[in-house]
Design an enzyme around this catalytic site. Structure first.
Site, PDB file in Angstrom:
ATOM      1  N   THR A  64       0.808  -1.227   0.000  1.00 53.09           N
ATOM      2  CA  THR A  64       0.000   0.000   0.000  1.00 53.09           C
ATOM      3  C   THR A  64       0.840   1.276   0.000  1.00 53.09           C
ATOM      4  O   THR A  64       0.299   2.371   0.094  1.00 53.09           O
ATOM      5  CB  THR A  64      -0.923   0.050   1.233  1.00 53.09           C
ATOM      6  OG1 THR A  64      -0.113  -0.091   2.408  1.00 53.09           O
ATOM      7  CG2 THR A  64      -1.959  -1.067   1.195  1.00 53.09           C
ATOM      8  N   TYR A 127       0.738   1.738  -8.063  1.00 54.33           N
ATOM      9  CA  TYR A 127      -0.115   1.178  -7.005  1.00 54.33           C
ATOM     10  C   TYR A 127      -1.515   0.858  -7.564  1.00 54.33           C
ATOM     11  O   TYR A 127      -2.006  -0.266  -7.442  1.00 54.33           O
ATOM     12  CB  TYR A 127      -0.207   2.143  -5.822  1.00 54.33           C
ATOM     13  CG  TYR A 127      -1.259   1.750  -4.813  1.00 54.33           C
ATOM     14  CD1 TYR A 127      -1.133   0.565  -4.085  1.00 54.33           C
ATOM     15  CD2 TYR A 127      -2.385   2.542  -4.596  1.00 54.33           C
ATOM     16  CE1 TYR A 127      -2.110   0.189  -3.167  1.00 54.33           C
ATOM     17  CE2 TYR A 127      -3.363   2.177  -3.686  1.00 54.33           C
ATOM     18  CZ  TYR A 127      -3.227   0.997  -2.974  1.00 54.33           C
ATOM     19  OH  TYR A 127      -4.203   0.623  -2.081  1.00 54.33           O
ATOM     20  N   TRP A 152      -9.188   6.346   1.579  1.00 54.03           N
ATOM     21  CA  TRP A 152      -8.866   7.220   2.729  1.00 54.03           C
ATOM     22  C   TRP A 152      -9.145   6.515   4.070  1.00 54.03           C
ATOM     23  O   TRP A 152      -9.857   7.025   4.924  1.00 54.03           O
ATOM     24  CB  TRP A 152      -9.672   8.520   2.639  1.00 54.03           C
ATOM     25  CG  TRP A 152      -9.351   9.390   1.470  1.00 54.03           C
ATOM     26  CD1 TRP A 152      -8.823   9.020   0.257  1.00 54.03           C
ATOM     27  CD2 TRP A 152      -9.559  10.817   1.368  1.00 54.03           C
ATOM     28  NE1 TRP A 152      -8.697  10.109  -0.579  1.00 54.03           N
ATOM     29  CE2 TRP A 152      -9.144  11.229   0.078  1.00 54.03           C
ATOM     30  CE3 TRP A 152     -10.067  11.775   2.246  1.00 54.03           C
ATOM     31  CZ2 TRP A 152      -9.211  12.552  -0.352  1.00 54.03           C
ATOM     32  CZ3 TRP A 152     -10.149  13.091   1.810  1.00 54.03           C
ATOM     33  CH2 TRP A 152      -9.705  13.480   0.525  1.00 54.03           C
TER      34      TRP A 152
END
Length: 280
Positions: A64, A127, A152
């Site tokens: 991530t 990503y 988020w």
């Protein structure tokens, strides 16, 4: 018989939340971090999953680090694409339902209205490309899947924007926060609860799951300080003021079309989620 759930990425911020919630709800939970099951090792993944024979696999393990992915694309694809392939193949072989946690980074952020689950994808960087490749492997190799795109993410485990702001709020009197990126904050507890509802059904497909409403990082920061009653001056700035190796989508607001069409509740408003997080 309680259902067996295998969770990858069990040491991550969402993984830990999933382990706690599914344990509390009476599932037989097996959480795996990289130390116990390296998803890039196909033989190991197959051995673990074929031995345990879970009813459900929650695949939250991922590379991530968005900026790092730009300089190590093979590492990102190895984990997010081929790692996901390995999990999908092994889960399909034992007939398990599969949840793959994906991201808003599969979109380029040029939309002017919220993205639904059928909006065309077009990632800006490694990503997003690697997570989208993972989605494709899931679609190609598994028959009972939920692709859950989220954005988020913050919660009580791991590092995240909310914790960073709370820390900076105690150290600084003034902060500049990016105001030209708009998205949907997602509280891990609400995300985990939505995943719990999904896996109880056969309503397979792709879902956008975030808290309701949207904001900029600047508005999010202001709300964090207001709710936590920390007195900090927050100044808006632009993405260009803080250059990063990876491009971010400027607008990645989700429309929760699949949740609504399939009769699921939308998660609460992001401000309510934030309030709950800060008062726990």
């Amino acid at each position: 018989m309680s259902q067996k759930v295998l969770i990858t990425g069990a040491n991550g911020q969402l993984g830990k939340e999933l382990v706690e919630l599914f344990t509390e709800k009476g599932f037989e939970v097996y959480g795996f971090g990289r130390d116990k099951m390296d998803i890039t090792n196909q033989a190991q993944v197959q051995e673990v999953i074929s031995t345990l024979k879970p009813n459900i696999v929650l695949h939250s393990a991922a590379h991530t680090q968005v900026d790092l992915a730009e300089s190590e694309p093979e590492q990102a694809f190895s984990i997010n694409a081929y790692g996901t392939r390995n999990v999908a193949v092994a889960a399909e072989a034992v007939g398990a339902k599969l949840v793959y946690v994906s991201t808003d980074y599969v979109f380029d952020g040029t939309n002017s209205e919220p993205y639904n689950e059928f909006s065309p994808t077009s990632p800006l960087g490694v990503y997003g490309e690697s997570k989208l490749a993972g989605e494709q492997f899931v679609r190609d190799l598994h028959s009972k899947f939920f692709i859950v795109r989220t954005s988020w993410v913050y919660g009580k485990h791991g590092n995240n924007f909310v914790k960073t702001m709370l820390k900076l709020g105690k150290e600084k009197e003034e902060l500049s926060v990016v105001a030209d990126q708009i998205g949907c904050p997602t509280y891990t507890l609400d995300l985990a609860n939505s995943i719990l509802e999904l896996v109880d059904t056969q309503k397979y497909g792709a879902y956008h799951i975030s808290n309701s409403g949207s904001c900029s990082w600047y508005e999010f920061a202001k709300a964090i300080f207001e709710e936590a009653q920390i007195n900090v001056k927050v100044k808006p700035c632009t993405t260009e003021d803080f250059p990063r190796p990876a491009a971010r989508p400027a607008y990645s607001v989700f429309k929760h079309m699949s949740l609504k069409m399939n009769g699921f509740e939308e998660p609460r408003h992001w401000k309510s989620g934030l309030r709950h997080f800060l008062t726990q």
